[in-house]
Write a protein that holds these residues in place. Structure first.
Motif, PDB file in Angstrom:
ATOM      1  N   HIS A  50      25.630 -11.882  10.597  1.00 44.53           N
ATOM      2  CA  HIS A  50      26.803 -12.252  11.400  1.00 44.53           C
ATOM      3  C   HIS A  50      27.253 -11.084  12.272  1.00 44.53           C
ATOM      4  CE1 HIS A  50      30.541 -14.249  12.472  1.00 44.53           C
ATOM      5  NE2 HIS A  50      31.203 -13.163  12.112  1.00 44.53           N
ATOM      6  N   ALA A  51      27.199  -9.868  11.725  1.00 39.11           N
ATOM      7  CA  ALA A  51      27.593  -8.687  12.490  1.00 39.11           C
ATOM      8  C   ALA A  51      26.670  -8.486  13.691  1.00 39.11           C
ATOM      9  CB  ALA A  51      27.572  -7.451  11.608  1.00 39.11           C
ATOM     10  N   ALA A  52      25.374  -8.672  13.470  1.00 38.74           N
ATOM     11  CA  ALA A  52      24.417  -8.523  14.568  1.00 38.74           C
ATOM     12  C   ALA A  52      24.672  -9.563  15.652  1.00 38.74           C
ATOM     13  CB  ALA A  52      22.994  -8.645  14.041  1.00 38.74           C
ATOM     14  N   GLU A  53      24.978 -10.783  15.242  1.00 38.39           N
ATOM     15  CA  GLU A  53      25.222 -11.855  16.206  1.00 38.39           C
ATOM     16  C   GLU A  53      26.505 -11.647  16.989  1.00 38.39           C
ATOM     17  OE1 GLU A  53      25.164 -15.209  13.639  1.00 38.39           O
ATOM     18  OE2 GLU A  53      22.967 -15.396  13.640  1.00 38.39           O
ATOM     19  N   ALA A  54      27.439 -10.870  16.444  1.00 36.78           N
ATOM     20  CA  ALA A  54      28.719 -10.630  17.124  1.00 36.78           C
ATOM     21  C   ALA A  54      28.560  -9.737  18.346  1.00 36.78           C
ATOM     22  CB  ALA A  54      29.716 -10.008  16.153  1.00 36.78           C
ATOM     23  N   ALA A  55      27.523  -8.908  18.362  1.00 39.43           N
ATOM     24  CA  ALA A  55      27.315  -7.979  19.471  1.00 39.43           C
ATOM     25  C   ALA A  55      26.443  -8.620  20.543  1.00 39.43           C
ATOM     26  CB  ALA A  55      26.649  -6.709  18.968  1.00 39.43           C
TER      27      ALA A  55
ATOM     28  N   ALA B  61      41.357  17.859  23.663  1.00 36.70           N
ATOM     29  CA  ALA B  61      40.544  18.143  24.847  1.00 36.70           C
ATOM     30  C   ALA B  61      41.367  18.827  25.925  1.00 36.70           C
ATOM     31  CB  ALA B  61      39.933  16.841  25.382  1.00 36.70           C
ATOM     32  N   ALA B  62      42.587  18.347  26.123  1.00 37.10           N
ATOM     33  CA  ALA B  62      43.455  18.942  27.140  1.00 37.10           C
ATOM     34  C   ALA B  62      43.845  20.368  26.767  1.00 37.10           C
ATOM     35  CB  ALA B  62      44.704  18.078  27.322  1.00 37.10           C
ATOM     36  N   GLU B  63      44.118  20.597  25.492  1.00 33.05           N
ATOM     37  CA  GLU B  63      44.598  21.914  25.068  1.00 33.05           C
ATOM     38  C   GLU B  63      43.478  22.957  24.986  1.00 33.05           C
ATOM     39  OE1 GLU B  63      46.900  21.606  21.508  1.00 33.05           O
ATOM     40  OE2 GLU B  63      48.384  20.263  22.414  1.00 33.05           O
ATOM     41  N   LEU B  64      42.249  22.520  24.699  1.00 30.52           N
ATOM     42  CA  LEU B  64      41.154  23.473  24.523  1.00 30.52           C
ATOM     43  C   LEU B  64      40.298  23.655  25.773  1.00 30.52           C
ATOM     44  CD1 LEU B  64      39.985  22.506  20.908  1.00 30.52           C
ATOM     45  CD2 LEU B  64      41.326  24.493  21.610  1.00 30.52           C
ATOM     46  N   ALA B  65      40.567  22.871  26.811  1.00 33.53           N
ATOM     47  CA  ALA B  65      39.742  22.941  28.022  1.00 33.53           C
ATOM     48  C   ALA B  65      39.771  24.324  28.663  1.00 33.53           C
ATOM     49  CB  ALA B  65      40.207  21.886  29.024  1.00 33.53           C
ATOM     50  N   ALA B  66      40.890  25.000  28.591  1.00 37.49           N
ATOM     51  CA  ALA B  66      41.004  26.329  29.202  1.00 37.49           C
ATOM     52  C   ALA B  66      40.037  27.324  28.577  1.00 37.49           C
ATOM     53  CB  ALA B  66      42.436  26.835  29.085  1.00 37.49           C
ATOM     54  N   HIS B  67      39.564  27.029  27.376  1.00 36.82           N
ATOM     55  CA  HIS B  67      38.627  27.918  26.682  1.00 36.82           C
ATOM     56  C   HIS B  67      37.201  27.373  26.719  1.00 36.82           C
ATOM     57  CE1 HIS B  67      41.925  30.365  25.084  1.00 36.82           C
ATOM     58  NE2 HIS B  67      42.569  29.220  24.940  1.00 36.82           N
ATOM     59  N   ALA B  68      36.972  26.367  27.593  1.00 40.19           N
ATOM     60  CA  ALA B  68      35.652  25.751  27.761  1.00 40.19           C
ATOM     61  C   ALA B  68      35.151  25.084  26.486  1.00 40.19           C
ATOM     62  CB  ALA B  68      34.631  26.768  28.258  1.00 40.19           C
ATOM     63  N   VAL B  69      36.078  24.641  25.644  1.00 39.69           N
ATOM     64  CA  VAL B  69      35.731  23.885  24.439  1.00 39.69           C
ATOM     65  C   VAL B  69      35.874  22.402  24.764  1.00 39.69           C
ATOM     66  CG1 VAL B  69      36.297  23.392  22.032  1.00 39.69           C
ATOM     67  CG2 VAL B  69      36.545  25.724  22.931  1.00 39.69           C
ATOM     68  N   THR B  70      34.815  21.631  24.586  1.00 40.14           N
ATOM     69  CA  THR B  70      34.889  20.204  24.854  1.00 40.14           C
ATOM     70  C   THR B  70      35.211  19.448  23.582  1.00 40.14           C
ATOM     71  OG1 THR B  70      32.538  19.728  24.464  1.00 40.14           O
ATOM     72  CG2 THR B  70      33.158  20.469  26.675  1.00 40.14           C
ATOM     73  N   VAL B  71      35.958  18.361  23.736  1.00 42.25           N
ATOM     74  CA  VAL B  71      36.350  17.523  22.605  1.00 42.25           C
ATOM     75  C   VAL B  71      36.145  16.071  23.013  1.00 42.25           C
ATOM     76  CG1 VAL B  71      38.141  16.987  20.919  1.00 42.25           C
ATOM     77  CG2 VAL B  71      38.136  19.228  22.050  1.00 42.25           C
ATOM     78  N   ASN B  72      35.286  15.368  22.292  1.00 44.72           N
ATOM     79  CA  ASN B  72      34.963  13.992  22.626  1.00 44.72           C
ATOM     80  C   ASN B  72      34.918  13.132  21.383  1.00 44.72           C
ATOM     81  OD1 ASN B  72      34.283  13.987  25.630  1.00 44.72           O
ATOM     82  ND2 ASN B  72      33.042  15.703  24.898  1.00 44.72           N
ATOM     83  N   CYS B  73      34.823  11.836  21.613  1.00 43.24           N
ATOM     84  CA  CYS B  73      34.824  10.873  20.532  1.00 43.24           C
ATOM     85  C   CYS B  73      33.737   9.834  20.782  1.00 43.24           C
ATOM     86  CB  CYS B  73      36.193  10.185  20.485  1.00 43.24           C
ATOM     87  SG  CYS B  73      36.491   9.202  19.020  1.00 43.24           S
ATOM     88  N   VAL B  74      33.029   9.437  19.746  1.00 44.33           N
ATOM     89  CA  VAL B  74      32.095   8.317  19.841  1.00 44.33           C
ATOM     90  C   VAL B  74      32.657   7.187  18.996  1.00 44.33           C
ATOM     91  CG1 VAL B  74      30.127   9.816  20.254  1.00 44.33           C
ATOM     92  CG2 VAL B  74      30.618   9.081  17.933  1.00 44.33           C
ATOM     93  N   ALA B  75      32.499   5.955  19.480  1.00 43.07           N
ATOM     94  CA  ALA B  75      33.030   4.787  18.792  1.00 43.07           C
ATOM     95  C   ALA B  75      31.886   3.818  18.517  1.00 43.07           C
ATOM     96  CB  ALA B  75      34.117   4.119  19.630  1.00 43.07           C
ATOM     97  N   PRO B  76      31.255   3.943  17.352  1.00 46.10           N
ATOM     98  CA  PRO B  76      30.138   3.053  17.017  1.00 46.10           C
ATOM     99  C   PRO B  76      30.608   1.638  16.687  1.00 46.10           C
ATOM    100  CG  PRO B  76      30.128   5.061  15.681  1.00 46.10           C
ATOM    101  CD  PRO B  76      31.475   4.950  16.318  1.00 46.10           C
ATOM    102  N   GLY B  77      29.680   0.698  16.846  1.00 48.68           N
ATOM    103  CA  GLY B  77      29.892  -0.653  16.348  1.00 48.68           C
ATOM    104  C   GLY B  77      29.317  -0.753  14.956  1.00 48.68           C
ATOM    105  N   TYR B  78      28.909  -1.951  14.580  1.00 52.34           N
ATOM    106  CA  TYR B  78      28.273  -2.120  13.272  1.00 52.34           C
ATOM    107  C   TYR B  78      27.022  -1.259  13.216  1.00 52.34           C
ATOM    108  CZ  TYR B  78      31.295  -6.212  12.704  1.00 52.34           C
ATOM    109  OH  TYR B  78      32.383  -7.039  12.596  1.00 52.34           O
ATOM    110  N   THR B  79      26.933  -0.427  12.201  1.00 51.57           N
ATOM    111  CA  THR B  79      25.823   0.524  12.074  1.00 51.57           C
ATOM    112  C   THR B  79      25.190   0.369  10.696  1.00 51.57           C
ATOM    113  OG1 THR B  79      26.976   2.061  13.543  1.00 51.57           O
ATOM    114  CG2 THR B  79      25.165   2.949  12.230  1.00 51.57           C
ATOM    115  N   ARG B  80      23.869   0.326  10.682  1.00 51.47           N
ATOM    116  CA  ARG B  80      23.146   0.097   9.432  1.00 51.47           C
ATOM    117  C   ARG B  80      23.405   1.224   8.440  1.00 51.47           C
ATOM    118  NH1 ARG B  80      19.537  -3.628   9.191  1.00 51.47           N
ATOM    119  NH2 ARG B  80      19.172  -3.579  11.444  1.00 51.47           N
ATOM    120  N   LYS B  81      23.410   0.888   7.165  1.00 57.41           N
ATOM    121  CA  LYS B  81      23.569   1.881   6.119  1.00 57.41           C
ATOM    122  C   LYS B  81      22.241   2.596   5.898  1.00 57.41           C
ATOM    123  CE  LYS B  81      27.770   0.473   5.617  1.00 57.41           C
ATOM    124  NZ  LYS B  81      28.887   1.273   6.179  1.00 57.41           N
ATOM    125  N   GLU B  82      22.223   3.497   4.935  1.00 54.69           N
ATOM    126  CA  GLU B  82      21.043   4.335   4.697  1.00 54.69           C
ATOM    127  C   GLU B  82      19.764   3.545   4.503  1.00 54.69           C
ATOM    128  OE1 GLU B  82      20.717   8.241   4.106  1.00 54.69           O
ATOM    129  OE2 GLU B  82      21.794   7.418   5.794  1.00 54.69           O
TER     130      GLU B  82
END
Length: 257
Positions: free
Chosen positions: A212-217, A178-199
Protein backbone atom coordinates in the motif's frame (compact mmCIF):
# COMPACT_ATOMS: atom_id res chain seq x y z
CA UNK A 1 44.59 11.67 18.02
CA UNK A 2 45.73 14.58 15.85
CA UNK A 3 43.08 16.31 13.71
CA UNK A 4 45.63 16.28 10.90
CA UNK A 5 45.06 12.52 10.68
CA UNK A 6 41.60 13.05 9.16
CA UNK A 7 40.09 14.80 6.17
CA UNK A 8 36.81 14.99 8.03
CA UNK A 9 35.18 13.90 11.28
CA UNK A 10 31.50 12.99 10.93
CA UNK A 11 28.84 12.34 13.57
CA UNK A 12 25.86 10.22 12.49
CA UNK A 13 23.00 9.69 14.91
CA UNK A 14 20.78 6.68 14.45
CA UNK A 15 23.58 4.84 12.65
CA UNK A 16 22.68 1.29 13.68
CA UNK A 17 20.31 0.57 10.81
CA UNK A 18 18.45 1.99 7.85
CA UNK A 19 19.53 5.34 6.42
CA UNK A 20 22.15 6.03 9.09
CA UNK A 21 23.87 2.69 8.57
CA UNK A 22 23.76 3.07 4.79
CA UNK A 23 25.30 6.55 5.05
CA UNK A 24 28.09 5.39 7.35
CA UNK A 25 29.00 2.58 4.96
CA UNK A 26 28.85 4.94 1.98
CA UNK A 27 31.16 7.64 3.32
CA UNK A 28 33.59 5.37 5.18
CA UNK A 29 37.07 5.82 3.77
CA UNK A 30 40.68 6.25 4.85
CA UNK A 31 41.27 9.58 6.63
CA UNK A 32 37.58 9.73 7.60
CA UNK A 33 36.62 9.49 11.29
CA UNK A 34 33.09 8.41 12.16
CA UNK A 35 31.26 8.72 15.46
CA UNK A 36 28.30 6.35 15.10
CA UNK A 37 25.41 6.71 17.52
CA UNK A 38 22.54 4.40 18.37
CA UNK A 39 19.90 4.80 21.05
CA UNK A 40 19.63 1.36 22.58
CA UNK A 41 22.32 -0.40 24.59
CA UNK A 42 20.65 -3.81 24.36
CA UNK A 43 22.33 -6.77 22.69
CA UNK A 44 20.48 -6.37 19.37
CA UNK A 45 21.30 -2.66 19.09
CA UNK A 46 24.94 -3.23 19.97
CA UNK A 47 25.22 -6.07 17.48
CA UNK A 48 23.78 -4.00 14.65
CA UNK A 49 25.98 -1.01 15.43
CA UNK A 50 29.08 -3.17 15.78
CA UNK A 51 28.39 -4.66 12.33
CA UNK A 52 28.13 -1.20 10.78
CA UNK A 53 31.31 -0.09 12.55
CA UNK A 54 33.17 -3.18 11.33
CA UNK A 55 32.11 -2.56 7.74
CA UNK A 56 33.27 1.06 7.95
CA UNK A 57 36.60 0.09 9.52
CA UNK A 58 37.13 -2.46 6.74
CA UNK A 59 36.96 0.44 4.28
CA UNK A 60 39.71 2.28 6.15
CA UNK A 61 37.67 4.62 8.33
CA UNK A 62 38.47 5.29 11.97
CA UNK A 63 35.32 4.47 13.90
CA UNK A 64 33.96 5.08 17.39
CA UNK A 65 30.50 4.13 18.64
CA UNK A 66 28.26 5.60 21.29
CA UNK A 67 24.94 4.59 22.86
CA UNK A 68 22.68 7.37 24.12
CA UNK A 69 18.98 8.15 24.36
CA UNK A 70 18.55 11.55 22.73
CA UNK A 71 15.42 12.15 24.78
CA UNK A 72 17.54 12.32 27.92
CA UNK A 73 18.81 15.68 29.07
CA UNK A 74 22.44 16.26 28.08
CA UNK A 75 22.66 13.28 25.69
CA UNK A 76 23.12 15.31 22.47
CA UNK A 77 25.84 17.42 24.07
CA UNK A 78 27.52 14.25 25.31
CA UNK A 79 27.75 12.90 21.76
CA UNK A 80 29.50 16.05 20.55
CA UNK A 81 31.76 16.17 23.59
CA UNK A 82 32.82 12.55 23.08
CA UNK A 83 33.52 13.20 19.41
CA UNK A 84 35.73 16.17 20.15
CA UNK A 85 37.52 14.29 22.92
CA UNK A 86 38.18 11.27 20.73
CA UNK A 87 39.03 12.94 17.41
CA UNK A 88 39.84 16.55 18.26
CA UNK A 89 37.45 17.94 15.67
CA UNK A 90 33.92 17.77 14.32
CA UNK A 91 33.39 18.72 10.68
CA UNK A 92 30.03 17.28 9.76
CA UNK A 93 26.89 16.36 11.65
CA UNK A 94 24.04 14.17 10.41
CA UNK A 95 20.98 14.22 12.68
CA UNK A 96 19.31 11.06 11.45
CA UNK A 97 17.87 9.56 14.65
CA UNK A 98 14.11 9.67 14.91
CA UNK A 99 10.95 7.66 14.55
CA UNK A 100 7.55 7.71 12.91
CA UNK A 101 4.53 6.90 15.04
CA UNK A 102 1.03 6.60 13.65
CA UNK A 103 -1.27 8.52 15.93
CA UNK A 104 -4.28 10.74 15.47
CA UNK A 105 -4.62 14.14 17.10
CA UNK A 106 -7.57 12.82 19.08
CA UNK A 107 -5.38 10.09 20.59
CA UNK A 108 -2.34 12.29 21.13
CA UNK A 109 -1.13 12.69 24.69
CA UNK A 110 1.27 15.27 26.09
CA UNK A 111 4.00 12.75 26.90
CA UNK A 112 4.15 11.36 23.36
CA UNK A 113 4.28 14.86 21.90
CA UNK A 114 7.04 15.90 24.30
CA UNK A 115 9.11 12.80 23.53
CA UNK A 116 8.84 13.41 19.78
CA UNK A 117 10.04 16.98 20.20
CA UNK A 118 12.86 15.99 22.54
CA UNK A 119 14.22 13.28 20.23
CA UNK A 120 13.95 15.20 16.96
CA UNK A 121 13.97 19.04 16.98
CA UNK A 122 15.15 19.24 20.58
CA UNK A 123 18.12 16.95 20.02
CA UNK A 124 18.95 18.67 16.73
CA UNK A 125 19.08 22.08 18.38
CA UNK A 126 21.26 20.77 21.21
CA UNK A 127 23.62 18.95 18.83
CA UNK A 128 24.10 21.99 16.60
CA UNK A 129 24.50 24.40 19.49
CA UNK A 130 27.21 22.26 21.09
CA UNK A 131 28.93 21.58 17.75
CA UNK A 132 28.86 25.16 16.44
CA UNK A 133 32.36 26.23 17.61
CA UNK A 134 33.89 23.19 15.90
CA UNK A 135 31.79 23.57 12.76
CA UNK A 136 32.69 27.24 12.41
CA UNK A 137 36.40 26.43 12.33
CA UNK A 138 36.07 23.51 9.92
CA UNK A 139 36.87 23.95 6.21
CA UNK A 140 34.11 21.42 5.42
CA UNK A 141 31.39 22.35 7.90
CA UNK A 142 28.13 20.60 7.05
CA UNK A 143 24.92 19.75 8.90
CA UNK A 144 22.18 17.52 7.50
CA UNK A 145 18.96 16.63 9.29
CA UNK A 146 16.58 13.86 8.28
CA UNK A 147 12.92 14.88 8.25
CA UNK A 148 10.00 12.98 6.69
CA UNK A 149 7.23 13.28 4.16
CA UNK A 150 4.75 13.20 7.06
CA UNK A 151 5.52 16.87 7.72
CA UNK A 152 4.17 17.67 4.24
CA UNK A 153 1.45 15.11 3.51
CA UNK A 154 -1.57 14.88 5.76
CA UNK A 155 -4.17 12.12 5.43
CA UNK A 156 -6.92 11.17 7.89
CA UNK A 157 -6.30 7.49 7.15
CA UNK A 158 -2.56 7.81 7.90
CA UNK A 159 -2.15 10.22 10.81
CA UNK A 160 1.25 11.03 12.32
CA UNK A 161 0.25 13.86 14.64
CA UNK A 162 3.30 14.00 16.92
CA UNK A 163 5.87 12.95 14.34
CA UNK A 164 4.61 15.41 11.73
CA UNK A 165 4.70 18.27 14.22
CA UNK A 166 8.20 17.36 15.37
CA UNK A 167 9.55 17.01 11.85
CA UNK A 168 8.02 20.34 10.82
CA UNK A 169 9.73 21.98 13.79
CA UNK A 170 12.99 20.27 12.79
CA UNK A 171 12.78 21.74 9.30
CA UNK A 172 12.21 25.20 10.75
CA UNK A 173 15.29 24.84 12.97
CA UNK A 174 17.34 23.76 9.94
CA UNK A 175 16.52 27.03 8.21
CA UNK A 176 17.36 29.05 11.33
CA UNK A 177 20.69 27.24 11.69
CA UNK A 178 21.44 27.74 7.99
CA UNK A 179 20.92 31.48 8.31
CA UNK A 180 23.03 31.76 11.46
CA UNK A 181 25.94 29.59 10.28
CA UNK A 182 26.17 30.86 6.69
CA UNK A 183 28.67 33.56 7.66
CA UNK A 184 31.09 30.77 8.58
CA UNK A 185 30.49 28.85 5.31
CA UNK A 186 28.71 26.06 7.21
CA UNK A 187 25.80 24.63 5.23
CA UNK A 188 22.70 23.24 6.92
CA UNK A 189 20.15 21.23 4.95
CA UNK A 190 17.37 18.75 5.42
CA UNK A 191 16.27 15.67 3.48
CA UNK A 192 12.67 14.47 3.70
CA UNK A 193 12.36 10.81 2.71
CA UNK A 194 9.13 9.03 1.89
CA UNK A 195 8.47 5.41 2.71
CA UNK A 196 11.90 3.79 2.95
CA UNK A 197 12.64 0.09 3.14
CA UNK A 198 13.98 -1.33 6.39
CA UNK A 199 17.27 -3.20 6.69
CA UNK A 200 16.03 -6.54 5.42
CA UNK A 201 12.94 -5.53 3.53
CA UNK A 202 9.29 -5.79 4.59
CA UNK A 203 8.32 -8.84 6.60
CA UNK A 204 5.56 -11.20 5.55
CA UNK A 205 3.36 -9.90 8.38
CA UNK A 206 3.25 -6.34 7.05
CA UNK A 207 3.77 -7.03 3.35
CA UNK A 208 0.33 -5.63 2.53
CA UNK A 209 1.16 -2.38 4.33
CA UNK A 210 4.37 -2.01 2.35
CA UNK A 211 2.48 -2.73 -0.88
CA UNK A 212 0.00 0.00 0.00
CA UNK A 213 2.87 2.38 0.80
CA UNK A 214 4.47 1.73 -2.58
CA UNK A 215 1.16 2.34 -4.35
CA UNK A 216 0.73 5.67 -2.54
CA UNK A 217 3.78 7.15 -4.27
CA UNK A 218 3.55 8.25 -7.91
CA UNK A 219 6.73 6.27 -8.67
CA UNK A 220 5.06 3.16 -7.19
CA UNK A 221 8.04 1.97 -5.20
CA UNK A 222 9.65 2.08 -1.77
CA UNK A 223 13.02 3.85 -1.45
CA UNK A 224 16.12 1.94 -0.43
CA UNK A 225 18.14 3.35 2.50
CA UNK A 226 21.16 3.64 0.19
CA UNK A 227 19.26 6.02 -2.09
CA UNK A 228 18.56 8.45 0.74
CA UNK A 229 22.13 8.01 1.98
CA UNK A 230 23.43 8.99 -1.45
CA UNK A 231 21.61 12.32 -1.25
CA UNK A 232 22.94 13.01 2.23
CA UNK A 233 26.47 12.10 1.13
CA UNK A 234 26.18 14.61 -1.70
CA UNK A 235 25.08 17.36 0.71
CA UNK A 236 28.16 16.60 2.81
CA UNK A 237 30.46 16.83 -0.22
CA UNK A 238 32.37 19.84 -1.52
CA UNK A 239 30.15 19.95 -4.63
CA UNK A 240 27.21 20.95 -2.41
CA UNK A 241 28.94 23.88 -0.71
CA UNK A 242 26.50 26.41 -2.27
CA UNK A 243 23.36 24.60 -1.07
CA UNK A 244 22.01 25.63 2.32
CA UNK A 245 18.70 26.07 4.11
CA UNK A 246 16.92 23.59 1.85
CA UNK A 247 14.45 20.78 2.50
CA UNK A 248 15.00 18.27 -0.28
CA UNK A 249 12.32 15.66 -0.82
CA UNK A 250 13.26 12.11 -1.78
CA UNK A 251 9.84 10.52 -1.53
CA UNK A 252 8.88 9.06 -4.91
CA UNK A 253 6.50 11.97 -5.45
CA UNK A 254 4.49 11.60 -2.22
CA UNK A 255 4.72 15.31 -1.51
CA UNK A 256 3.18 16.20 -4.86
CA UNK A 257 -0.26 15.88 -3.37
Amino acid sequence: MSTASFDRVVVITGAGSGIGAALARRIAAPRTALMLHVRGADWASRTRLDAVAADCAAKGATVATLHADLAERGAPEHIVHQTLSRFGALDQLVANAGFAQRQSLAALDAETLATSFNVMPGAFAALVKRATPALETSPRGRVVAVSSFVAHRYRADAPFAATAAAKAALESLVKTAAAELAAHAVTVNCVAPGYTRKEHGPSTENASAWTHAAEAAPLNRIAEPAEVAALIAFLLADDARHITGQVIHIDGGLSLG
